[in-house]
Write a protein that holds these residues in place. Structure first.
Motif, PDB file in Angstrom:
ATOM      1  N   SER A  32      35.224  21.076  -1.583  1.00  0.00           N
ATOM      2  CA  SER A  32      34.906  20.506  -0.282  1.00  0.00           C
ATOM      3  C   SER A  32      35.715  19.238  -0.054  1.00  0.00           C
ATOM      4  CB  SER A  32      33.408  20.202  -0.180  1.00  0.00           C
ATOM      5  OG  SER A  32      33.010  19.298  -1.198  1.00  0.00           O
ATOM      6  N   VAL A  33      35.835  18.849   1.210  1.00  0.00           N
ATOM      7  CA  VAL A  33      36.531  17.619   1.583  1.00  0.00           C
ATOM      8  C   VAL A  33      35.480  16.573   1.922  1.00  0.00           C
ATOM      9  CG1 VAL A  33      38.124  16.539   3.225  1.00  0.00           C
ATOM     10  CG2 VAL A  33      38.527  18.883   2.439  1.00  0.00           C
ATOM     11  N   ILE A  34      35.669  15.361   1.411  1.00  0.00           N
ATOM     12  CA  ILE A  34      34.679  14.306   1.620  1.00  0.00           C
ATOM     13  C   ILE A  34      35.326  13.039   2.167  1.00  0.00           C
ATOM     14  CG2 ILE A  34      33.168  15.168  -0.207  1.00  0.00           C
ATOM     15  CD1 ILE A  34      34.236  12.912  -1.982  1.00  0.00           C
ATOM     16  N   ALA A  35      34.524  12.256   2.883  1.00  0.00           N
ATOM     17  CA  ALA A  35      34.897  10.902   3.293  1.00  0.00           C
ATOM     18  C   ALA A  35      34.055   9.968   2.435  1.00  0.00           C
ATOM     19  CB  ALA A  35      34.605  10.692   4.774  1.00  0.00           C
ATOM     20  N   GLU A  36      34.680   8.945   1.870  1.00  0.00           N
ATOM     21  CA  GLU A  36      34.020   8.121   0.861  1.00  0.00           C
ATOM     22  C   GLU A  36      34.290   6.640   1.085  1.00  0.00           C
ATOM     23  OE1 GLU A  36      34.290   9.230  -3.507  1.00  0.00           O
ATOM     24  OE2 GLU A  36      35.692   7.544  -3.458  1.00  0.00           O
ATOM     25  N   MET A 114      29.411   5.866  -1.388  1.00  0.00           N
ATOM     26  CA  MET A 114      28.724   6.808  -0.508  1.00  0.00           C
ATOM     27  C   MET A 114      29.727   7.783   0.074  1.00  0.00           C
ATOM     28  SD  MET A 114      26.205   6.094   2.753  1.00  0.00           S
ATOM     29  CE  MET A 114      24.819   5.621   1.719  1.00  0.00           C
ATOM     30  N   GLN A 115      29.328   9.045   0.132  1.00  0.00           N
ATOM     31  CA  GLN A 115      30.217  10.093   0.628  1.00  0.00           C
ATOM     32  C   GLN A 115      29.548  10.917   1.721  1.00  0.00           C
ATOM     33  OE1 GLN A 115      30.774  12.353  -2.932  1.00  0.00           O
ATOM     34  NE2 GLN A 115      32.377  11.011  -3.750  1.00  0.00           N
ATOM     35  N   PHE A 116      30.328  11.309   2.698  1.00  0.00           N
ATOM     36  CA  PHE A 116      29.924  12.327   3.664  1.00  0.00           C
ATOM     37  C   PHE A 116      30.735  13.575   3.327  1.00  0.00           C
ATOM     38  CE2 PHE A 116      28.558   9.810   7.722  1.00  0.00           C
ATOM     39  CZ  PHE A 116      27.548   9.190   6.987  1.00  0.00           C
ATOM     40  N   ILE A 117      30.089  14.703   3.175  1.00  0.00           N
ATOM     41  CA  ILE A 117      30.807  15.968   3.040  1.00  0.00           C
ATOM     42  C   ILE A 117      31.207  16.411   4.446  1.00  0.00           C
ATOM     43  CG2 ILE A 117      30.621  18.406   2.428  1.00  0.00           C
ATOM     44  CD1 ILE A 117      28.819  17.627   0.150  1.00  0.00           C
ATOM     45  N   LEU A 118      32.483  16.622   4.656  1.00  0.00           N
ATOM     46  CA  LEU A 118      32.970  16.992   5.981  1.00  0.00           C
ATOM     47  C   LEU A 118      32.748  18.481   6.244  1.00  0.00           C
ATOM     48  CD1 LEU A 118      36.251  14.878   6.211  1.00  0.00           C
ATOM     49  CD2 LEU A 118      33.892  14.250   6.784  1.00  0.00           C
ATOM     50  N   ARG A 135      38.715   1.112   4.244  1.00  0.00           N
ATOM     51  CA  ARG A 135      37.708   1.281   3.192  1.00  0.00           C
ATOM     52  C   ARG A 135      37.286   2.739   3.047  1.00  0.00           C
ATOM     53  NH1 ARG A 135      33.398  -3.020   5.302  1.00  0.00           N
ATOM     54  NH2 ARG A 135      34.072  -1.986   7.241  1.00  0.00           N
ATOM     55  N   VAL A 136      37.535   3.539   4.068  1.00  0.00           N
ATOM     56  CA  VAL A 136      37.166   4.956   4.034  1.00  0.00           C
ATOM     57  C   VAL A 136      38.303   5.756   3.403  1.00  0.00           C
ATOM     58  CG1 VAL A 136      36.512   6.982   5.381  1.00  0.00           C
ATOM     59  CG2 VAL A 136      35.727   4.706   6.082  1.00  0.00           C
ATOM     60  N   VAL A 137      37.973   6.511   2.369  1.00  0.00           N
ATOM     61  CA  VAL A 137      38.951   7.332   1.660  1.00  0.00           C
ATOM     62  C   VAL A 137      38.588   8.805   1.860  1.00  0.00           C
ATOM     63  CG1 VAL A 137      39.900   7.923  -0.604  1.00  0.00           C
ATOM     64  CG2 VAL A 137      39.339   5.537  -0.070  1.00  0.00           C
ATOM     65  N   ILE A 138      39.583   9.610   2.184  1.00  0.00           N
ATOM     66  CA  ILE A 138      39.381  11.055   2.330  1.00  0.00           C
ATOM     67  C   ILE A 138      39.934  11.732   1.078  1.00  0.00           C
ATOM     68  CG2 ILE A 138      39.780  13.099   3.739  1.00  0.00           C
ATOM     69  CD1 ILE A 138      38.231  10.855   5.140  1.00  0.00           C
TER      70      ILE A 138
END
Length: 206
Positions: A32-36, A114-118, A135-138
């Motif tokens: 999966s791809v995440i934003a962290e 903290m991560q959001f799963i895209l 600060r947001v890393v994909i």
């Protein structure tokens, strides 16, 4: 009303159940791809352990204009993942989407990732909108396997600790090797009636 009553209406990740017992499930999750975002809670207003949530919500456009270079609104999905260097922080994650996941581990300095799963439509990290906030890393996570226990109610520190220990014992008894620290997943917003909440603890296994 659905949120208050525990109804989960957002996209949740697909997984394969490899084994199911009365005590746990073994699940395999695809890549999966995440934003962290990683931060020190003490540097957040009021020492907020969930301070990264607003940063990520701004990135996808959950609150206001999407803070990414294409202004593309990204759907809220599940899970939200919180990795904490302090196990005591493990039950403090907010759950606006489904679920919020908290990883617990010991460390001298408390730091939270903290991560959001895209959404599933993003197959590679480079396909996701580029964040404006540095600060947001994909990034992309590969396939992984977990032992999982589901429970309802409030995911307090004590409850989570008991669930993790019970899961660890059950997995060890059945010959599964735990290869990392636990995750706490909460599938409902904090205003959901406690007895209707869905929570899970995860332990990564070989």
């Amino acid at each position: 009303m659905g949120m208050i009553l525990g109804k989960i209406t957002v996209e949740t990740p697909k997984y394969e159940v490899i084994k199911s017992t009365n005590e746990y499930e073994i699940r395999k999750y695809p890549a999966s791809v995440i934003a962290e975002v990683t931060y020190d809670p003490s540097q957040m207003k009021g020492g907020n352990k969930d301070g990264g949530f607003t940063i990520l919500a701004n990135y996808i456009g959950a609150i206001g204009k999407p803070q990414n270079t294409t202004s593309e609104k990204v759907s809220m999905t599940a899970p939200v993942v919180t990795q904490s260097s302090n196990a005591a922080a493990a039950a403090e994650a907010i759950a606006m989407t489904a679920p919020v996941i908290t990883k617990g581990r010991e460390g001298e300095k408390e730091e939270v990732t903290m991560q959001f799963i895209l959404p599933e439509k993003y197959k590679k990290a480079e396909e996701a909108p580029k964040p404006v906030d540095e600060r947001v890393v994909i990034k992309q996570e590969g396939e992984r396997k977990y032992g999982v226990v589901k429970f309802s109610g409030v995911a307090s520190d004590g409850v989570v600790k008991d669930k993790v220990e019970g899961l660890r014992i059950a997995l060890d008894k059945d010959g599964f090797k735990v290869i990392g620290e636990y995750l706490l997943a909460r599938y409902n917003p904090p205003f959901t009636l406690p007895f209707l909440r869905t929570n899970e603890v995860f332990l990564p296994v070989e």
